[in-house]
Design an enzyme around this catalytic site. Structure first.
Site, PDB file in Angstrom:
ATOM      1  N   LYS A  64       0.106  37.916  55.000  1.00 40.38           N
ATOM      2  CA  LYS A  64       0.676  37.478  53.726  1.00 40.38           C
ATOM      3  C   LYS A  64      -0.355  36.768  52.851  1.00 40.38           C
ATOM      4  CE  LYS A  64       3.909  38.667  52.963  1.00 40.38           C
ATOM      5  NZ  LYS A  64       4.162  40.095  52.565  1.00 40.38           N
ATOM      6  N   GLY A  65      -1.609  37.186  53.028  1.00 41.86           N
ATOM      7  CA  GLY A  65      -2.659  36.602  52.201  1.00 41.86           C
ATOM      8  C   GLY A  65      -3.085  37.518  51.066  1.00 41.86           C
ATOM      9  N   TYR A 255      -0.871  42.442  38.135  1.00 38.83           N
ATOM     10  CA  TYR A 255      -1.900  43.468  37.930  1.00 38.83           C
ATOM     11  C   TYR A 255      -1.633  44.702  38.791  1.00 38.83           C
ATOM     12  CZ  TYR A 255      -4.995  40.622  35.062  1.00 38.83           C
ATOM     13  OH  TYR A 255      -5.537  39.886  34.036  1.00 38.83           O
TER      14      TYR A 255
END
Length: 307
Positions: A64-65, A255
């Site tokens: 989860k980075g 993005y």
């Protein structure tokens, strides 16, 4: 509250136990070193001349980075061949027992000039993995993407929560995991995964810091291009990824990527909104990570804009 993981983007000085660094190892040398070079390895060569190669770079974490976003962005480079799935070779005993021949078979076909990359976020926090990776290739280059430890905990919970929801299974609130007997539950596994200094010390027992590039996951969310430029330089890749490869999707709020005229974003499961957490509990979480964060900053010789 928490920033969306890539908003949903596509979405020192630890002493070394190994005194010297060997030269870069070729693919055949790596296989011979492990005693796995067999006649059938040539079966991994395609008719067009491309072949499967052991990875020269591994994205080791953190869970989860932003590892998927990092891999997708890195895949924009024409000299990168990325494994599509998380292989879990070094951390799952069943897979590791199959040997390097099996690991090689999980890699994509690539050309000799390309860099093969594999990502398995669980590697960073698995105690046995650093030594196993070192045994395969002591000169390998490692990528580690980290974000604010508190935010990472919330993302960790959110992923498991939605996995249960999709299976129509009940799942406790995050407060039930974070609090025990009125105190912060330090036994919660998601908290342990965010103690970056503990896991980093394990990796630095086998690899020098110069072989590990840390990507700022929070900056990757806000402004991905500068972070990817740093990755290109670390991997000694020619600068092929451009600012024009990234565009802010106003509808999604994060993005996305543009590759050869084709726009793409990460799966909708990435960057989900975090649960609402009581501000006092959130402050306790920030306080808990204050000292561990300082230790990590000292360990790697740089700071991050974390709570």
């Amino acid at each position: 509250m928490a920033a969306l993981l890539l908003g949903a983007v596509l979405l020192v000085a630890q002493p070394q136990l190994v005194p010297s660094r060997p030269a870069e190892l070729g693919q055949q040398e790596l296989l011979r070193k492990a005693g796995t070079l067999q006649d059938d390895v040539r079966d991994g060569v395609a008719p067009n001349g491309s072949a499967q190669q052991l990875p020269q770079t591994i994205i080791i974490g953190v869970r989860k980075g932003g590892t998927r976003a990092l891999l997708e962005m890195l895949s924009l480079h024409p000299d990168v061949a990325a494994a599509e799935n998380e292989v879990h070779f070094f951390d799952w005993e069943e897979h590791y027992s199959h040997g390097l021949g099996w690991y090689l078979s999980q890699m994509p076909f690539s050309w000799p000039h390309q860099l093969t990359v594999e990502k398995t976020p669980a590697y960073f926090t698995s105690p046995k993995v650093p030594e196993r990776v070192y045994s395969m290739n002591p000169s390998i280059r490692l990528l580690l993407i980290l974000r604010d430890p508190s935010e990472r905990v919330l993302s960790d919970y959110t992923q498991v929560f939605y996995n249960h929801m999709q299976k129509r299974k009940p799942y406790p609130s995050i407060e039930e995991f974070l609090v025990r007997d009125g105190r912060l539950n330090v036994d919660y596994k998601a908290l342990n995964r965010s103690l970056y200094h503990v896991h980093m010390e394990n990796w630095l027992r086998f690899f020098p810091l110069r072989h590990i590039h840390i990507v700022d996951g929070d900056r990757l969310i806000r402004d991905p291009f500068p972070e990817i430029q740093k990755v290109e330089r670390f991997l000694k890749l020619s600068p092929q990824i451009n600012a024009s490869n990234f565009y802010f999707n106003k509808t999604k709020g994060f993005y996305c990527l543009r590759d050869s005229g084709r726009d793409r974003c990460l799966h909708e499961s990435k960057g989900r909104a975090h649960p609402q957490v009581d501000p006092k509990l959130l402050n306790k979480l920030h306080e808990y990570f204050h000292e561990p964060n300082k230790k990590f900053f000292e360990l790697v010789g740089r700071t991050f804009d974390w709570h």
